[in-house]
Design a protein around this motif. Structure first.
Motif, PDB file in Angstrom:
ATOM      1  N   MET A   1      42.049 -16.091 -15.167  1.00 58.54           N
ATOM      2  CA  MET A   1      42.703 -14.777 -15.944  1.00 58.54           C
ATOM      3  C   MET A   1      43.812 -14.271 -14.874  1.00 58.54           C
ATOM      4  O   MET A   1      43.838 -14.378 -13.740  1.00 58.54           O
ATOM      5  N   LYS A   2      44.894 -13.810 -15.542  1.00 59.82           N
ATOM      6  CA  LYS A   2      46.065 -13.129 -14.811  1.00 59.82           C
ATOM      7  C   LYS A   2      45.920 -11.714 -15.147  1.00 59.82           C
ATOM      8  O   LYS A   2      45.840 -11.449 -16.131  1.00 59.82           O
ATOM      9  N   ALA A   3      46.247 -11.003 -14.133  1.00 55.40           N
ATOM     10  CA  ALA A   3      46.300  -9.461 -13.907  1.00 55.40           C
ATOM     11  C   ALA A   3      47.481  -8.999 -13.356  1.00 55.40           C
ATOM     12  O   ALA A   3      48.176  -9.666 -12.751  1.00 55.40           O
ATOM     13  N   LEU A   4      47.863  -7.889 -14.035  1.00 60.13           N
ATOM     14  CA  LEU A   4      49.021  -7.162 -13.734  1.00 60.13           C
ATOM     15  C   LEU A   4      48.736  -6.009 -12.795  1.00 60.13           C
ATOM     16  O   LEU A   4      47.887  -5.063 -13.556  1.00 60.13           O
ATOM     17  N   LEU A   5      49.357  -5.665 -11.779  1.00 56.32           N
ATOM     18  CA  LEU A   5      48.735  -4.308 -10.914  1.00 56.32           C
ATOM     19  C   LEU A   5      50.129  -3.749 -11.021  1.00 56.32           C
ATOM     20  O   LEU A   5      51.313  -4.009 -10.001  1.00 56.32           O
ATOM     21  N   VAL A   6      50.426  -2.629 -11.539  1.00 56.14           N
ATOM     22  CA  VAL A   6      51.574  -1.748 -11.627  1.00 56.14           C
ATOM     23  C   VAL A   6      51.446  -0.637 -10.606  1.00 56.14           C
ATOM     24  O   VAL A   6      50.622  -0.091 -10.585  1.00 56.14           O
ATOM     25  N   VAL A   7      52.435  -1.000  -9.511  1.00 56.09           N
ATOM     26  CA  VAL A   7      52.345  -0.016  -8.378  1.00 56.09           C
ATOM     27  C   VAL A   7      53.523   1.149  -8.527  1.00 56.09           C
ATOM     28  O   VAL A   7      54.769   0.746  -8.323  1.00 56.09           O
ATOM     29  N   ALA A   8      52.939   2.148  -8.330  1.00 55.56           N
ATOM     30  CA  ALA A   8      53.997   3.550  -8.359  1.00 55.56           C
ATOM     31  C   ALA A   8      53.580   4.065  -6.769  1.00 55.56           C
ATOM     32  O   ALA A   8      52.720   3.688  -6.199  1.00 55.56           O
ATOM     33  N   HIS A   9      54.395   5.138  -6.461  1.00 54.24           N
ATOM     34  CA  HIS A   9      54.317   5.859  -5.443  1.00 54.24           C
ATOM     35  C   HIS A   9      52.944   6.594  -5.223  1.00 54.24           C
ATOM     36  O   HIS A   9      52.275   6.309  -4.161  1.00 54.24           O
ATOM     37  N   GLY A  10      52.662   7.157  -6.329  1.00 50.89           N
ATOM     38  CA  GLY A  10      51.579   7.963  -6.112  1.00 50.89           C
ATOM     39  C   GLY A  10      52.125   9.430  -5.865  1.00 50.89           C
ATOM     40  O   GLY A  10      53.054   9.536  -5.335  1.00 50.89           O
ATOM     41  N   SER A  11      51.234  10.489  -6.308  1.00 53.32           N
ATOM     42  CA  SER A  11      51.549  11.876  -6.344  1.00 53.32           C
ATOM     43  C   SER A  11      50.227  12.663  -6.065  1.00 53.32           C
ATOM     44  O   SER A  11      49.003  12.435  -6.451  1.00 53.32           O
ATOM     45  N   ARG A  12      50.414  13.782  -5.439  1.00 50.10           N
ATOM     46  CA  ARG A  12      49.419  14.775  -5.371  1.00 50.10           C
ATOM     47  C   ARG A  12      49.265  15.592  -6.819  1.00 50.10           C
ATOM     48  O   ARG A  12      48.346  16.123  -6.777  1.00 50.10           O
ATOM     49  N   ARG A  13      50.177  15.266  -7.525  1.00 44.33           N
ATOM     50  CA  ARG A  13      50.197  15.935  -9.098  1.00 44.33           C
ATOM     51  C   ARG A  13      49.227  14.807  -9.811  1.00 44.33           C
ATOM     52  O   ARG A  13      49.673  13.907 -10.145  1.00 44.33           O
ATOM     53  N   THR A  14      48.202  15.140 -10.173  1.00 41.77           N
ATOM     54  CA  THR A  14      47.205  14.140 -10.923  1.00 41.77           C
ATOM     55  C   THR A  14      47.889  13.780 -12.082  1.00 41.77           C
ATOM     56  O   THR A  14      47.764  12.451 -12.665  1.00 41.77           O
ATOM     57  N   ALA A  15      48.452  14.766 -12.859  1.00 40.69           N
ATOM     58  CA  ALA A  15      49.190  14.245 -14.375  1.00 40.69           C
ATOM     59  C   ALA A  15      50.177  13.097 -13.911  1.00 40.69           C
ATOM     60  O   ALA A  15      50.372  12.309 -14.822  1.00 40.69           O
ATOM     61  N   SER A  16      50.916  13.160 -13.006  1.00 48.17           N
ATOM     62  CA  SER A  16      51.853  12.145 -12.590  1.00 48.17           C
ATOM     63  C   SER A  16      51.069  10.866 -12.611  1.00 48.17           C
ATOM     64  O   SER A  16      51.738   9.693 -12.996  1.00 48.17           O
ATOM     65  N   ASN A  17      50.136  10.787 -11.754  1.00 49.05           N
ATOM     66  CA  ASN A  17      49.289   9.435 -11.644  1.00 49.05           C
ATOM     67  C   ASN A  17      48.702   9.251 -13.051  1.00 49.05           C
ATOM     68  O   ASN A  17      48.831   7.799 -13.117  1.00 49.05           O
ATOM     69  N   VAL A  38      45.435  -5.278 -17.155  1.00 44.26           N
ATOM     70  CA  VAL A  38      46.856  -4.439 -16.493  1.00 44.26           C
ATOM     71  C   VAL A  38      46.231  -3.311 -15.752  1.00 44.26           C
ATOM     72  O   VAL A  38      45.364  -2.334 -16.501  1.00 44.26           O
ATOM     73  N   ARG A  39      46.284  -3.105 -14.660  1.00 39.28           N
ATOM     74  CA  ARG A  39      45.897  -1.708 -13.693  1.00 39.28           C
ATOM     75  C   ARG A  39      46.813  -1.135 -13.191  1.00 39.28           C
ATOM     76  O   ARG A  39      48.012  -1.665 -12.655  1.00 39.28           O
ATOM     77  N   ALA A  40      46.777   0.075 -12.725  1.00 42.38           N
ATOM     78  CA  ALA A  40      47.727   0.813 -11.732  1.00 42.38           C
ATOM     79  C   ALA A  40      47.211   0.848 -10.381  1.00 42.38           C
ATOM     80  O   ALA A  40      45.952   0.704 -10.281  1.00 42.38           O
ATOM     81  N   GLY A  41      48.164   0.699  -9.417  1.00 42.27           N
ATOM     82  CA  GLY A  41      47.773   0.969  -7.992  1.00 42.27           C
ATOM     83  C   GLY A  41      48.953   1.910  -7.357  1.00 42.27           C
ATOM     84  O   GLY A  41      49.937   2.116  -8.032  1.00 42.27           O
ATOM     85  N   VAL A  67      51.817  -8.173  -8.883  1.00 43.31           N
ATOM     86  CA  VAL A  67      52.009  -6.766  -8.353  1.00 43.31           C
ATOM     87  C   VAL A  67      53.562  -6.463  -8.584  1.00 43.31           C
ATOM     88  O   VAL A  67      54.399  -7.050  -8.356  1.00 43.31           O
ATOM     89  N   LEU A  68      53.593  -5.453  -9.492  1.00 44.16           N
ATOM     90  CA  LEU A  68      54.894  -5.112 -10.055  1.00 44.16           C
ATOM     91  C   LEU A  68      55.195  -3.806  -9.441  1.00 44.16           C
ATOM     92  O   LEU A  68      54.700  -2.609  -9.918  1.00 44.16           O
ATOM     93  N   PRO A  69      56.337  -3.562  -8.450  1.00 46.53           N
ATOM     94  CA  PRO A  69      56.389  -2.264  -8.155  1.00 46.53           C
ATOM     95  C   PRO A  69      57.403  -1.412  -9.174  1.00 46.53           C
ATOM     96  O   PRO A  69      58.336  -1.864  -9.810  1.00 46.53           O
ATOM     97  N   TYR A  70      56.684  -0.324  -9.499  1.00 45.07           N
ATOM     98  CA  TYR A  70      57.336   0.697 -10.440  1.00 45.07           C
ATOM     99  C   TYR A  70      58.440   1.718  -9.575  1.00 45.07           C
ATOM    100  O   TYR A  70      57.992   2.814  -9.906  1.00 45.07           O
ATOM    101  N   PHE A  71      59.271   1.106  -9.207  1.00 39.31           N
ATOM    102  CA  PHE A  71      60.261   1.811  -8.501  1.00 39.31           C
ATOM    103  C   PHE A  71      61.713   1.514  -8.925  1.00 39.31           C
ATOM    104  O   PHE A  71      62.030   0.404  -9.034  1.00 39.31           O
ATOM    105  N   LEU A  72      62.675   2.494  -8.783  1.00 37.68           N
ATOM    106  CA  LEU A  72      63.715   2.455  -9.207  1.00 37.68           C
ATOM    107  C   LEU A  72      64.687   1.525  -8.166  1.00 37.68           C
ATOM    108  O   LEU A  72      65.982   1.021  -8.650  1.00 37.68           O
TER     109      LEU A  72
END
Length: 129
Positions: A1-17, A38-41, A67-72
């Motif tokens: 099985m193949k998984a995708l982990l989308v990686v964002a910075h993370g925030s103190r603001r729950t709504a952003s996460n 597909v999961r978030a990290g 692992v996919l960095p969700y960064f610009l």
């Protein structure tokens, strides 16, 4: 099985996460057979961390994790921090193929997406005056 982990910075603001988690749910629906999972990290300020996210994917049966960095832009997080976290995950799971994909901002399609957003879809955000 193949998984995708989308990686964002993370925030103190729950709504952003939660926004990143919602994106992952949409990606899961659209992934078809490419990614079974597909999961978030997060790099910082939110859970799961990158190594924890990879471990979750492995526990759920992934034999491969992308692992996919969700960064610009390719700042320190993209060029140093995320690769270091991926190496930790590789060390913890040497039997799993873990690949670090290019970051979002490096995608050639990003310019077309930005132009489409700027052109708008006829929706007004209420800020024009």
């Amino acid at each position: 099985m193949k998984a995708l982990l989308v990686v964002a910075h993370g925030s103190r603001r729950t709504a952003s996460n939660d926004e990143v988690r919602t994106l992952c749910q949409r990606l899961q629906k659209e992934a078809g057979e490419e990614f079974s999972l597909v999961r978030a990290g997060f790099l910082d300020l939110a859970e799961p961390s990158i190594p924890e996210g990879v471990a979750q994917c492995v526990r759920l049966g992934a034999g491969q994790v992308v692992v996919l960095p969700y960064f610009l832009s390719a700042g320190r997080h993209v060029s140093e921090d995320i690769p270091a976290e991926v190496e930790k995950a590789r060390a913890a799971h040497p039997h799993i193929a873990i690949r670090l994909a290019p970051y979002l901002g490096a995608a050639p399609e990003i310019s077309g997406l930005l132009l489409a957003l700027a052109a708008g879809s006829g929706e007004d955000d209420g800020s024009s005056g």
